[in-house]
Design a protein around this motif. Structure first.
Motif, PDB file in Angstrom:
ATOM      1  N   GLY A   1       0.812  -1.202   0.000  1.00  0.00           N
ATOM      2  CA  GLY A   1       0.000   0.000   0.000  1.00  0.00           C
ATOM      3  C   GLY A   1       0.850   1.258   0.000  1.00  0.00           C
ATOM      4  N   ALA A   2       0.188   2.399  -0.125  1.00  0.00           N
ATOM      5  CA  ALA A   2       0.879   3.678  -0.292  1.00  0.00           C
ATOM      6  C   ALA A   2       1.163   4.332   1.045  1.00  0.00           C
ATOM      7  CB  ALA A   2       0.034   4.620  -1.151  1.00  0.00           C
ATOM      8  N   ALA A   3       2.242   5.133   1.075  1.00  0.00           N
ATOM      9  CA  ALA A   3       2.548   5.930   2.265  1.00  0.00           C
ATOM     10  C   ALA A   3       1.436   6.939   2.506  1.00  0.00           C
ATOM     11  CB  ALA A   3       3.877   6.649   2.083  1.00  0.00           C
ATOM     12  N   GLY A   4       1.059   7.086   3.784  1.00  0.00           N
ATOM     13  CA  GLY A   4       0.029   8.052   4.137  1.00  0.00           C
ATOM     14  C   GLY A   4      -1.374   7.525   4.078  1.00  0.00           C
ATOM     15  N   ALA A   5      -1.535   6.258   3.655  1.00  0.00           N
ATOM     16  CA  ALA A   5      -2.876   5.673   3.578  1.00  0.00           C
ATOM     17  C   ALA A   5      -3.308   5.151   4.951  1.00  0.00           C
ATOM     18  CB  ALA A   5      -2.895   4.551   2.546  1.00  0.00           C
ATOM     19  N   THR A   6      -4.543   4.670   5.018  1.00  0.00           N
ATOM     20  CA  THR A   6      -5.073   4.115   6.258  1.00  0.00           C
ATOM     21  C   THR A   6      -4.172   2.996   6.760  1.00  0.00           C
ATOM     22  OG1 THR A   6      -7.297   4.614   5.475  1.00  0.00           O
ATOM     23  CG2 THR A   6      -7.104   3.083   7.310  1.00  0.00           C
ATOM     24  N   GLN A   7      -4.011   2.926   8.094  1.00  0.00           N
ATOM     25  CA  GLN A   7      -3.128   1.926   8.668  1.00  0.00           C
ATOM     26  C   GLN A   7      -3.569   0.520   8.288  1.00  0.00           C
ATOM     27  OE1 GLN A   7      -2.632   2.190  12.883  1.00  0.00           O
ATOM     28  NE2 GLN A   7      -0.991   0.692  12.955  1.00  0.00           N
ATOM     29  N   PRO A   8      -2.664  -0.262   7.675  1.00  0.00           N
ATOM     30  CA  PRO A   8      -3.012  -1.628   7.281  1.00  0.00           C
ATOM     31  C   PRO A   8      -2.946  -2.568   8.475  1.00  0.00           C
ATOM     32  CG  PRO A   8      -0.735  -1.180   6.733  1.00  0.00           C
ATOM     33  CD  PRO A   8      -1.299   0.101   7.301  1.00  0.00           C
ATOM     34  N   PRO A   9      -3.298  -3.841   8.283  1.00  0.00           N
ATOM     35  CA  PRO A   9      -3.107  -4.824   9.356  1.00  0.00           C
ATOM     36  C   PRO A   9      -1.627  -4.910   9.736  1.00  0.00           C
ATOM     37  CG  PRO A   9      -4.466  -5.719   7.589  1.00  0.00           C
ATOM     38  CD  PRO A   9      -3.923  -4.421   7.089  1.00  0.00           C
ATOM     39  N   PRO A  10      -1.322  -5.340  10.961  1.00  0.00           N
ATOM     40  CA  PRO A  10       0.081  -5.381  11.405  1.00  0.00           C
ATOM     41  C   PRO A  10       1.019  -6.116  10.459  1.00  0.00           C
ATOM     42  CG  PRO A  10      -1.359  -5.724  13.279  1.00  0.00           C
ATOM     43  CD  PRO A  10      -2.244  -5.708  12.062  1.00  0.00           C
ATOM     44  N   ASP A  11       0.541  -7.198   9.817  1.00  0.00           N
ATOM     45  CA  ASP A  11       1.439  -7.978   8.967  1.00  0.00           C
ATOM     46  C   ASP A  11       1.624  -7.354   7.590  1.00  0.00           C
ATOM     47  OD1 ASP A  11      -1.090  -8.451   7.984  1.00  0.00           O
ATOM     48  OD2 ASP A  11      -0.905 -10.634   7.924  1.00  0.00           O
ATOM     49  N   ARG A  12       1.019  -6.182   7.341  1.00  0.00           N
ATOM     50  CA  ARG A  12       1.234  -5.455   6.087  1.00  0.00           C
ATOM     51  C   ARG A  12       1.828  -4.068   6.329  1.00  0.00           C
ATOM     52  NH1 ARG A  12       1.730  -8.216   1.408  1.00  0.00           N
ATOM     53  NH2 ARG A  12       0.319  -9.995   1.453  1.00  0.00           N
ATOM     54  N   VAL A  13       2.144  -3.756   7.572  1.00  0.00           N
ATOM     55  CA  VAL A  13       2.739  -2.456   7.885  1.00  0.00           C
ATOM     56  C   VAL A  13       4.065  -2.311   7.146  1.00  0.00           C
ATOM     57  CG1 VAL A  13       3.874  -1.155   9.726  1.00  0.00           C
ATOM     58  CG2 VAL A  13       1.604  -2.130  10.100  1.00  0.00           C
ATOM     59  N   LEU A  14       4.286  -1.143   6.576  1.00  0.00           N
ATOM     60  CA  LEU A  14       5.544  -0.838   5.904  1.00  0.00           C
ATOM     61  C   LEU A  14       6.283   0.206   6.726  1.00  0.00           C
ATOM     62  CD1 LEU A  14       7.152  -1.600   3.380  1.00  0.00           C
ATOM     63  CD2 LEU A  14       6.039   0.293   2.180  1.00  0.00           C
ATOM     64  N   ALA A  15       7.602   0.218   6.641  1.00  0.00           N
ATOM     65  CA  ALA A  15       8.398   1.166   7.417  1.00  0.00           C
ATOM     66  C   ALA A  15       9.659   1.514   6.643  1.00  0.00           C
ATOM     67  CB  ALA A  15       8.754   0.594   8.786  1.00  0.00           C
ATOM     68  N   ASN A  16      10.241   2.645   6.998  1.00  0.00           N
ATOM     69  CA  ASN A  16      11.479   3.102   6.372  1.00  0.00           C
ATOM     70  C   ASN A  16      12.456   3.521   7.460  1.00  0.00           C
ATOM     71  OD1 ASN A  16      13.447   4.111   4.621  1.00  0.00           O
ATOM     72  ND2 ASN A  16      12.517   6.145   4.613  1.00  0.00           N
ATOM     73  N   GLY A  17      13.502   2.729   7.640  1.00  0.00           N
ATOM     74  CA  GLY A  17      14.469   3.001   8.686  1.00  0.00           C
ATOM     75  C   GLY A  17      15.303   4.236   8.465  1.00  0.00           C
ATOM     76  N   GLN A  18      15.225   4.839   7.282  1.00  0.00           N
ATOM     77  CA  GLN A  18      15.967   6.073   7.028  1.00  0.00           C
ATOM     78  C   GLN A  18      15.417   7.245   7.837  1.00  0.00           C
ATOM     79  OE1 GLN A  18      15.189   5.857   2.836  1.00  0.00           O
ATOM     80  NE2 GLN A  18      17.289   5.296   2.359  1.00  0.00           N
ATOM     81  N   CYS A  19      14.169   7.129   8.277  1.00  0.00           N
ATOM     82  CA  CYS A  19      13.547   8.167   9.110  1.00  0.00           C
ATOM     83  C   CYS A  19      12.440   7.490   9.913  1.00  0.00           C
ATOM     84  CB  CYS A  19      12.995   9.295   8.232  1.00  0.00           C
ATOM     85  SG  CYS A  19      12.343  10.703   9.155  1.00  0.00           S
ATOM     86  N   PHE A  20      12.811   6.997  11.102  1.00  0.00           N
ATOM     87  CA  PHE A  20      11.940   6.113  11.882  1.00  0.00           C
ATOM     88  C   PHE A  20      11.894   6.628  13.310  1.00  0.00           C
ATOM     89  CE2 PHE A  20      10.683   2.561  14.400  1.00  0.00           C
ATOM     90  CZ  PHE A  20      10.100   1.599  13.595  1.00  0.00           C
ATOM     91  N   ILE A  21      10.708   7.031  13.776  1.00  0.00           N
ATOM     92  CA  ILE A  21      10.569   7.603  15.113  1.00  0.00           C
ATOM     93  C   ILE A  21       9.654   6.733  15.967  1.00  0.00           C
ATOM     94  CG2 ILE A  21       8.614   9.112  14.529  1.00  0.00           C
ATOM     95  CD1 ILE A  21       9.989  11.222  16.406  1.00  0.00           C
ATOM     96  N   ALA A  22      10.000   6.629  17.237  1.00  0.00           N
ATOM     97  CA  ALA A  22       9.183   5.856  18.173  1.00  0.00           C
ATOM     98  C   ALA A  22       9.345   6.453  19.566  1.00  0.00           C
ATOM     99  CB  ALA A  22       9.617   4.387  18.181  1.00  0.00           C
ATOM    100  N   ARG A  23       8.346   6.225  20.398  1.00  0.00           N
ATOM    101  CA  ARG A  23       8.469   6.616  21.802  1.00  0.00           C
ATOM    102  C   ARG A  23       9.558   5.761  22.454  1.00  0.00           C
ATOM    103  NH1 ARG A  23       4.297   9.829  23.462  1.00  0.00           N
ATOM    104  NH2 ARG A  23       2.411   9.835  22.152  1.00  0.00           N
ATOM    105  N   ARG A  24      10.469   6.409  23.162  1.00  0.00           N
ATOM    106  CA  ARG A  24      11.572   5.668  23.783  1.00  0.00           C
ATOM    107  C   ARG A  24      11.052   4.643  24.786  1.00  0.00           C
ATOM    108  NH1 ARG A  24      14.733   6.770  28.390  1.00  0.00           N
ATOM    109  NH2 ARG A  24      13.754   8.820  28.556  1.00  0.00           N
ATOM    110  N   ASP A  25      10.075   5.035  25.607  1.00  0.00           N
ATOM    111  CA  ASP A  25       9.537   4.112  26.600  1.00  0.00           C
ATOM    112  C   ASP A  25       8.893   2.893  25.943  1.00  0.00           C
ATOM    113  OD1 ASP A  25      10.422   5.773  28.578  1.00  0.00           O
ATOM    114  OD2 ASP A  25       8.446   6.653  29.026  1.00  0.00           O
ATOM    115  N   LEU A  26       8.247   3.103  24.797  1.00  0.00           N
ATOM    116  CA  LEU A  26       7.626   1.986  24.085  1.00  0.00           C
ATOM    117  C   LEU A  26       8.692   1.013  23.590  1.00  0.00           C
ATOM    118  CD1 LEU A  26       5.047   0.729  22.737  1.00  0.00           C
ATOM    119  CD2 LEU A  26       5.660   2.066  20.715  1.00  0.00           C
TER     120      LEU A  26
END
Length: 394
Positions: A190-215
């Motif tokens: 699927g396309a970037a910016g679209a509705t969140q897909p199911p967990p097993d179809r989530v896409l990510a880009n490690g070139q710019c990846f942010i997360a809560r530190r505690d999480l």
């Protein structure tokens, strides 16, 4: 007599075209590209982590871009794996100009870890920000990037998000092949910016990846992806499966990247992992291979074959007993080609330079499908100069 192989092809293409449409439809309402933030914000803090190993020829523009960031940037940890090419000296010079930049040397790489993931794990142990933002050394952050990603994750209440870049300084040959390979990712996830897909179809880009530190800390840090060739997607899908809200957004206005020096390097390095191995079950990867062949790579050859048949008289749309089959193949493959050309327009904003080869990149779809097949069939043994024999056999 109806040619059975063509009937089978038609049925497969129809089924997979419907799957593709279901994946692409959410893209019609996707968010526009994230815009840079023009003013500081002081209600949160961000630690940026940049991992390096002999990046002296690429990390300079990245550090210059990070030095232009306002609050909420708290610190920049450059986690270096004992570079010998002058990277460390370059980082130390940048630190003298901006005390937010700090050089960190990671501990010796333990068995079973990919080098970049181990460096991120070491950086996480040092990070003090509420958010941790991983930035690759070959990226160029725009002014206002750090504030923009915080705005974006808060707008949609994401716990984790990554951002697709704008590709720059590519050769004409890269602009012919790389967009075709990128299109396979959109077809599969699927396309970037679209509705969140199911967990097993989530896409990510490690070139710019942010997360809560505690999480991250609560979920074992980066260890879940320690042996993954697509560590960003593995981590994002793991967090999504454990209840985190994970986004993948269009960051073409806030970050640019020049990942590879040539078409050959891109074919080897990105091609090793872009099948998303370690984050996707093998059966599903092969199903994705079938989808890419059926609705991205084959439509043009099928249409050319039908056109040649009409010219020679072997394909008759009027009186032949197979006329309905020929018409159905024309309709399905013509529709698939139309979608592919539309996707070329949709992806154009992800390229700083385009030119003729970009607009003709749909002609490289067979090559992209072949590279995906090779990646799916073979597990890599090396990544950017590091050998990982233990990972290759795991």
């Amino acid at each position: 007599m109806t040619p059975a192989p063509l009937v089978i092809l038609l049925v497969v293409q129809v089924c997979l075209l419907l799957v593709l449409l279901a994946r692409l439809m959410p893209g019609y309402s996707r968010r526009p590209p994230v815009a840079p933030r023009t003013t500081p914000r002081t209600d949160t803090t961000v630690t940026v982590m940049v991992t390096t190993l002999n990046e002296v020829n690429r990390v300079g523009p990245c550090l210059e871009g990070l030095m232009q960031q306002d609050a909420p940037l708290l610190e920049v940890l450059v986690v270096d794996s004992r570079s010998t090419d002058g990277t460390r000296e370059l980082v130390q010079a940048a630190s003298a100009r901006d005390p937010r930049i700090r050089l960190v040397t990671d501990e010796p790489l333990p068995p079973g870890w990919v080098g970049k993931v181990w460096a991120l794990e070491n950086g996480l142990r040092e990070a003090k920000g509420e958010w941790v933002l991983g930035i690759d050394a070959d990226t160029v952050p725009a002014p206002g990037l750090v504030g923009a990603v915080i705005d974006a994750v808060e707008q949609d209440r994401y716990d984790v998000a990554s951002f697709s870049p704008q590709f720059r300084d590519q050769t004409a040959a890269e602009r012919f092949v790389q967009p075709a390979m990128l299109c396979t990712l959109v077809y599969r996830c699927g396309a970037a910016g679209a509705t969140q897909p199911p967990p097993d179809r989530v896409l990510a880009n490690g070139q710019c990846f942010i997360a809560r530190r505690d999480l991250l800390l609560a979920n074992g840090g980066y260890s879940v992806s320690r042996a993954s060739w697509c560590d960003d997607v593995t981590l994002a899908r793991h967090l999504a499966a454990n209840g985190a809200r994970v986004g993948f957004l269009d960051g073409s206005r806030i970050i640019q990247v020049r990942s590879y020096a040539s078409l050959g390097e891109m074919w080897r390095e990105w091609g090793r992992s872009f099948d998303l191995k370690d984050a996707t079950p093998l059966w599903r990867r092969w199903l994705d291979v079938a989808l890419v062949w059926a609705v991205q790579a084959l439509p043009l050859p099928v249409l050319l074959a039908l056109g040649a048949g009409m010219l020679t008289g072997s394909v008759d749309l009027a009186t032949s007993p197979n006329a309905m089959l020929w018409k159905a193949l024309l309709l399905v493959n013509g529709s698939a080609l139309f979608i592919r050309l539309f996707m070329l327009v949709a992806l154009s904003g992800s390229y700083a330079e385009r030119g003729a080869t970009f607009w003709l990149s749909w002609l490289a779809d067979v090559a992209a499908a072949w590279r995906l097949t090779l990646s799916t069939a073979k597990r890599p043994k090396a990544w950017r100069g590091r050998a990982f024999q233990s990972l290759a056999s795991s």
